[in-house]
Structure formats: structure tokens, C-alpha cells
Design an enzyme around this catalytic site. Sequence first.
Site, PDB file in Angstrom:
ATOM      1  N   LYS A 148       0.856  -1.193   0.000  1.00 39.71           N
ATOM      2  CA  LYS A 148       0.000   0.000   0.000  1.00 39.71           C
ATOM      3  C   LYS A 148       0.891   1.242   0.000  1.00 39.71           C
ATOM      4  O   LYS A 148       2.049   1.126   0.419  1.00 39.71           O
ATOM      5  CB  LYS A 148      -0.937  -0.030   1.196  1.00 39.71           C
ATOM      6  CG  LYS A 148      -0.311   0.452   2.505  1.00 39.71           C
ATOM      7  CD  LYS A 148      -1.361   0.734   3.532  1.00 39.71           C
ATOM      8  CE  LYS A 148      -0.860   1.700   4.551  1.00 39.71           C
ATOM      9  NZ  LYS A 148      -1.713   2.020   5.631  1.00 39.71           N
ATOM     10  N   HIS A 178      -1.731  -6.030   5.283  1.00 35.89           N
ATOM     11  CA  HIS A 178      -1.262  -6.885   6.367  1.00 35.89           C
ATOM     12  C   HIS A 178      -2.334  -7.157   7.420  1.00 35.89           C
ATOM     13  O   HIS A 178      -2.219  -8.107   8.175  1.00 35.89           O
ATOM     14  CB  HIS A 178       0.018  -6.324   7.010  1.00 35.89           C
ATOM     15  CG  HIS A 178      -0.185  -5.062   7.768  1.00 35.89           C
ATOM     16  ND1 HIS A 178      -0.177  -3.836   7.171  1.00 35.89           N
ATOM     17  CD2 HIS A 178      -0.403  -4.839   9.071  1.00 35.89           C
ATOM     18  CE1 HIS A 178      -0.385  -2.915   8.083  1.00 35.89           C
ATOM     19  NE2 HIS A 178      -0.529  -3.490   9.250  1.00 35.89           N
ATOM     20  N   GLU A 216      -4.533   4.571  17.508  1.00 38.70           N
ATOM     21  CA  GLU A 216      -3.078   4.600  17.661  1.00 38.70           C
ATOM     22  C   GLU A 216      -2.699   5.702  18.638  1.00 38.70           C
ATOM     23  O   GLU A 216      -3.398   6.721  18.733  1.00 38.70           O
ATOM     24  CB  GLU A 216      -2.414   4.871  16.313  1.00 38.70           C
ATOM     25  CG  GLU A 216      -2.679   3.798  15.271  1.00 38.70           C
ATOM     26  CD  GLU A 216      -1.999   4.137  13.955  1.00 38.70           C
ATOM     27  OE1 GLU A 216      -0.922   3.604  13.711  1.00 38.70           O
ATOM     28  OE2 GLU A 216      -2.547   4.954  13.205  1.00 38.70           O
ATOM     29  N   HIS A 240      -7.578  -1.056   5.055  1.00 39.12           N
ATOM     30  CA  HIS A 240      -7.627  -2.002   6.176  1.00 39.12           C
ATOM     31  C   HIS A 240      -9.029  -2.153   6.782  1.00 39.12           C
ATOM     32  O   HIS A 240      -9.520  -3.264   6.966  1.00 39.12           O
ATOM     33  CB  HIS A 240      -6.690  -1.544   7.297  1.00 39.12           C
ATOM     34  CG  HIS A 240      -5.283  -1.303   6.856  1.00 39.12           C
ATOM     35  ND1 HIS A 240      -4.599  -2.196   6.063  1.00 39.12           N
ATOM     36  CD2 HIS A 240      -4.428  -0.283   7.085  1.00 39.12           C
ATOM     37  CE1 HIS A 240      -3.387  -1.727   5.842  1.00 39.12           C
ATOM     38  NE2 HIS A 240      -3.260  -0.564   6.437  1.00 39.12           N
TER      39      HIS A 240
HETATM   40  P1  NAP Z   1      11.863   3.471   2.531  1.00 41.19           P
HETATM   41  O1  NAP Z   1      12.333   3.211   3.920  1.00 41.19           O
HETATM   42  O2  NAP Z   1      11.937   4.860   1.995  1.00 41.19           O
HETATM   43  O3  NAP Z   1      12.679   2.499   1.577  1.00 41.19           O
HETATM   44  C1  NAP Z   1      12.595   2.577   0.187  1.00 41.19           C
HETATM   45  C2  NAP Z   1      13.469   1.508  -0.422  1.00 41.19           C
HETATM   46  O4  NAP Z   1      13.383   1.622  -1.834  1.00 41.19           O
HETATM   47  C3  NAP Z   1      14.935   1.620  -0.058  1.00 41.19           C
HETATM   48  O5  NAP Z   1      15.475   0.317   0.046  1.00 41.19           O
HETATM   49  C4  NAP Z   1      15.520   2.346  -1.253  1.00 41.19           C
HETATM   50  O6  NAP Z   1      16.892   2.066  -1.329  1.00 41.19           O
HETATM   51  C5  NAP Z   1      14.710   1.721  -2.373  1.00 41.19           C
HETATM   52  N1  NAP Z   1      14.641   2.551  -3.572  1.00 41.19           N
HETATM   53  C6  NAP Z   1      14.292   3.855  -3.655  1.00 41.19           C
HETATM   54  N2  NAP Z   1      14.358   4.271  -4.934  1.00 41.19           N
HETATM   55  C7  NAP Z   1      14.759   3.209  -5.672  1.00 41.19           C
HETATM   56  C8  NAP Z   1      14.995   3.007  -7.047  1.00 41.19           C
HETATM   57  N3  NAP Z   1      14.872   3.991  -7.946  1.00 41.19           N
HETATM   58  N4  NAP Z   1      15.366   1.773  -7.463  1.00 41.19           N
HETATM   59  C9  NAP Z   1      15.498   0.759  -6.572  1.00 41.19           C
HETATM   60  N5  NAP Z   1      15.289   0.887  -5.260  1.00 41.19           N
HETATM   61  C10 NAP Z   1      14.909   2.105  -4.801  1.00 41.19           C
HETATM   62  O7  NAP Z   1      10.353   3.015   2.340  1.00 41.19           O
HETATM   63  P2  NAP Z   1       9.548   1.916   3.174  1.00 41.19           P
HETATM   64  O8  NAP Z   1       8.978   2.572   4.369  1.00 41.19           O
HETATM   65  O9  NAP Z   1      10.369   0.705   3.349  1.00 41.19           O
HETATM   66  O10 NAP Z   1       8.314   1.635   2.200  1.00 41.19           O
HETATM   67  C11 NAP Z   1       8.415   0.823   1.060  1.00 41.19           C
HETATM   68  C12 NAP Z   1       7.001   0.647   0.474  1.00 41.19           C
HETATM   69  O11 NAP Z   1       6.176   0.018   1.440  1.00 41.19           O
HETATM   70  C13 NAP Z   1       6.300   1.960   0.136  1.00 41.19           C
HETATM   71  O12 NAP Z   1       5.451   1.733  -0.967  1.00 41.19           O
HETATM   72  C14 NAP Z   1       5.468   2.238   1.366  1.00 41.19           C
HETATM   73  O13 NAP Z   1       4.358   3.033   1.068  1.00 41.19           O
HETATM   74  C15 NAP Z   1       5.054   0.830   1.735  1.00 41.19           C
HETATM   75  N6  NAP Z   1       4.708   0.641   3.147  1.00 41.19           N
HETATM   76  C16 NAP Z   1       5.628   0.859   4.122  1.00 41.19           C
HETATM   77  C17 NAP Z   1       5.277   0.632   5.443  1.00 41.19           C
HETATM   78  C18 NAP Z   1       6.256   0.830   6.563  1.00 41.19           C
HETATM   79  O14 NAP Z   1       5.902   0.518   7.706  1.00 41.19           O
HETATM   80  N7  NAP Z   1       7.458   1.291   6.320  1.00 41.19           N
HETATM   81  C19 NAP Z   1       3.983   0.193   5.772  1.00 41.19           C
HETATM   82  C20 NAP Z   1       3.068  -0.036   4.742  1.00 41.19           C
HETATM   83  C21 NAP Z   1       3.446   0.183   3.441  1.00 41.19           C
HETATM   84  P3  NAP Z   1      17.916   2.994  -2.184  1.00 41.19           P
HETATM   85  O15 NAP Z   1      17.656   4.394  -1.780  1.00 41.19           O
HETATM   86  O16 NAP Z   1      19.274   2.485  -1.808  1.00 41.19           O
HETATM   87  O17 NAP Z   1      17.609   2.730  -3.610  1.00 41.19           O
END
Ligand code: NAP
Length: 489
Positions: A148, A178, A216, A240
Site C-alpha cells: 500500500k 497486512h 493509535e 484495512h
Molecule cells: P523506505 O524506507 O523509503 O525504503 C525505500 C526503499 O526503496 C529503499 O530500500 C531504497 O533504497 C529503495 N529505492 C528507492 N528508490 C529506488 C529506485 N529507484 N530503485 C530501486 N530501489 C529504490 O520506504 P519503506 O517505508 O520501506 O516503504 C516501502 C514501500 O512500502 C512503500 O510503498 C510504502 O508506502 C510501503 N509501506 C511501508 C510501510 C512501513 O511501515 N514502512 C507500511 C506499509 C506500506 P535505495 O535508496 O538504496 O535505492
Amino acid sequence: MVSRVIPVDPFDLVIFGGTGDLARRKILPGLYRRFLAGQMPPDSRIIGAARADLNDDSFRATVAEALAEFVPVALREPANVAAFLDRVGYVSIDAKGTGGWSDLKLRMRPNVVRAFYFSVAPALFGDLAERLHDHGIADAWSRIVVEKPFGRDLATARALNETLAKHFTEQQIYRIDHYLGKETVQNLMAVRFANILFEPLWKAQYIDHVQITVAETVDVDGRGAYYDKSGAMRDMVQNHMMQLLCLIAMEPPYHFDPDAVRDEKLKVIRALDPVTPEDIVRGQYLAGKGPDGARTGSYVEHSETPASTTESYIALKVNISNWRWKGTPFYLRTGKRLRARTSEIAITFKEPPHSIFDDAKGWRENVLVIRLQPNEGMNLMVMIKEPGPGGMRLMQVPLDMTFADALGAGAEEVPDAYERLIMDVIRGNQTLFMRGDEVEAAWAWADPVIQGWESRGDRPQGYDAGSSGPEDALMLMHRDGRRWREIKE
Ligand code: NAP
């Protein structure tokens, strides 16, 4: 009781965004736990992919750090961690670039399940799908997992579906929510459809109303800029909470089969009435002390948008126009910086048609409470006679089933939603994933509601940090002669 571990086929799982927050907090620790449970066949591999200039060893070091942070020490036997890390590798790839793809292709093995987890910003989904296809990395049996937010309205969700559909069939796309992986949520289906007890009563004739609460204590500090573009309706309700509502309201599917379950959920979404402005209360938390005693800034300060009208709280009354539910409202509420962190579904049954007891004082309805967090479990509130010689006085007591107790395990051993869902991807079981038409139908319902307050320029009502939400949310139930359950852990 030891839970049964169903083995899965060997797999290559590529995590795009393997260095990101979600991978570190949820995906990698979840995979490690499945590894400990013996569910990961020895020849399975996990490949992290991101732009960062890492190699297998340096990525393994970041995975080890993530496990140290997010897995309890008792589960981190060094030999186990080392054996898990042996299966981990890394490829440096830019989703928008050309480098790294041939390296990834070389690492993919024939005759194993190939799964690609898109744990990156949704704007990159199309690039990843296209390159996986163009480089011949994804085959006809490959699966992609997308996170999401799945769009921010119907138009963007449709565009995303169309982008993915260019390279993958619907059977290959796993849209993760989730909440559906939570043990209690799945138990909701077991309780409804594996017992004769509840289903005959599961209708407007016997159910007065349903409350779904996701409260929350956290604020949006640090991610205010992101949250401000979304708000509680987009972030929680459209996905959700809508999924929870569907599981409560759906007709029995003919089989516990992906399309049978999802067909029934879709019918519920299509039967939702439009929500009128008087059935919605939106709020924004004010500066103040939260339940932890810490003083924090207001939503507006955290969002960094001076006149932000985005809601950090929403309560709404939802009606379902079908034979089963006509006349039984579903009240939904969710918010940040509230009194306690709790998620629950409460199904309040109607009072018996006639009381033979004089003691009206202790009289209450039966309530089935399904707790999602904390302490996943269920409670059925029933009326009994108050013990002792005081005559026929009534009292309400819970028939309590806390899963950690029922399973004879510590609370941390109840599998995390991500663990369960990732293994479902490997098994090829889409039952607990949202289908494209479901997502679009949910946006088709949510869009006019959001557009309504956006076009009117409605401002959310302020509420105190650490409270139960805005005053008007109480009125939403009071005017119907009902009240919200207390928000408590
Ligand atoms: P994040 O911490 O900002 O991580 C983003 C990841 O994507 C990093 O590994 C980054 O590494 C990589 N990335 C960014 N640009 C890229 C590119 N051009 N090519 C390849 N890799 C790239 O984000 P996140 O919180 O993990 O979230 C990831 C996804 O899950 C998003 O869609 C978010 O909305 C969703 N989500 C997250 C959570 C949560 O709890 N965090 C919950 C629900 C949904 P590099 O910068 O080294 O490329």
C-alpha cells in the site's frame, strides 16, 4: 500446542527496497522467523535489491542489524542467524535504470518459485514490472507483491492496475494488506464459517450494530509530509478497515478459495451506501500530553502544512444495503495520538425481545469482541447470574479466548501478519490478498466521500492528544442511542 508448519516449495524471493524501513522492520524479520519455524526449504534464497552500492556481504551485515533490532534476542541463536544470512544476497539496481538487471537474471534459478516484493514507492511499480518483463526475469509462474498505498483515488488505482496488467496477470499480483494476515482476522472467518453457533444470528435481525476501531497513540511526527497527502480515510479506512468490514459482512463463500472469498467481499463493497456529511466526523490532534505523558506538537506542526485540512482522525457511520444488513449500521473510527493503542471489532447483538428478570440494572447486550491488538483474541460478553445469595441479579462476564493462551505460546509466537502472507505468496494462495476489482470498488466508494469534504473545504475538528477523539464523534453514536466502546489497551 505446537503449530503445524506446512512446507513451501523452494523459492527465490527478490525484495526491491531491501534496505528500506519495511524490509528491515517486517519482511526480513518475518522471513527469519519462518526460517526458524522450518518453513524455508534449504535451497531457498532471498535477494535484496536497491540502488545502494552494497554487495552480498555488506547487505548481510545490514540484515543482521535489522534482525538484532526487530527479533527478540531469545530467537537469535548465532548459528541460526548465520544459516539464515547464508541464503541472503544482494544486487544493486535502480528501478529506473539499466544496470544490475542482467546480474539479477543470472541469479534466478530455473524450477523454483520466483517472487518479487515491490517494497518501494508505488511510483516505481511500473518501472519494476516493465524491466522484470523486458529482461526476461519474470516467468509465467512468477509473483509480484505490491504494498500500500494502492492508489490515492479510483483514477490512480485504475492506472496502477493497468500498468501492472501490462506485464502480469491478476493471478500473479499479490496486493498485500497486512490486516488480512493477522491471526484474529483469519479467525473471524473460522468463527463465522466453521461454527453453527454464530451464523444464524449474523444479520440485522439479531445484530444491533458493529463497531470497528483502530486507535493509535503515535503521532505523524517525522512522516508528516507523507501523511498529509493521505489522511485517515485514505491511509486506514479505504483499505484495512474496509477489509475488516467485508469479512464481517460478507456472505459465506462456497469454498475457502481465493476468488470465492474475494467475490463475496466485492459484493459487500458494492452494497455500501454513499456516506452523507452528517455521518462523518473528521479530527486533527492538538498539541498536548499523550498517554505516555510526553508533550508533543499538534498535527499541523507535524504535517508542516500551516492550514492543513487533512484528518488524523475519522469516524463514520456506514450502511450496507442488502438483505442481511439493512438497518444495522457499521461505525468505523480510527485516529492517531489517541488514548491507547488498540484495534478491535465489536459486534453488539440486540437485547432479547422480553426480559423475564426484574433486575434491569445489570442488563446489557451480548457483544462479540475480536481484538486485533494488543493480545489478539476474542471475547464474548454474556449475561449470567451474579454469584451469591443476592437473588436473581444479572451481570455481564467475558468468555475470553486469548490466542497466546489458547495456543500455549507466548504472545510473541503468534505469527506476524507479514510472515503468514509472504508464505502465502510462495504457496500461490491469493485468498488473503486484495484483487484489483476490490481495490477499485473501495476507491469508488471512498472517492465521493473525500471529494465531498475537499470541495466544501471542511476543516477537521481539533481533539486533545491522549483523548478518545473529537467531541462530535461521540455525538455520531449518541444521536442513535448508542455509544462507542472505551478505547483502552
Ligand atoms: P523506505 O524506507 O523509503 O525504503 C525505500 C526503499 O526503496 C529503499 O530500500 C531504497 O533504497 C529503495 N529505492 C528507492 N528508490 C529506488 C529506485 N529507484 N530503485 C530501486 N530501489 C529504490 O520506504 P519503506 O517505508 O520501506 O516503504 C516501502 C514501500 O512500502 C512503500 O510503498 C510504502 O508506502 C510501503 N509501506 C511501508 C510501510 C512501513 O511501515 N514502512 C507500511 C506499509 C506500506 P535505495 O535508496 O538504496 O535505492
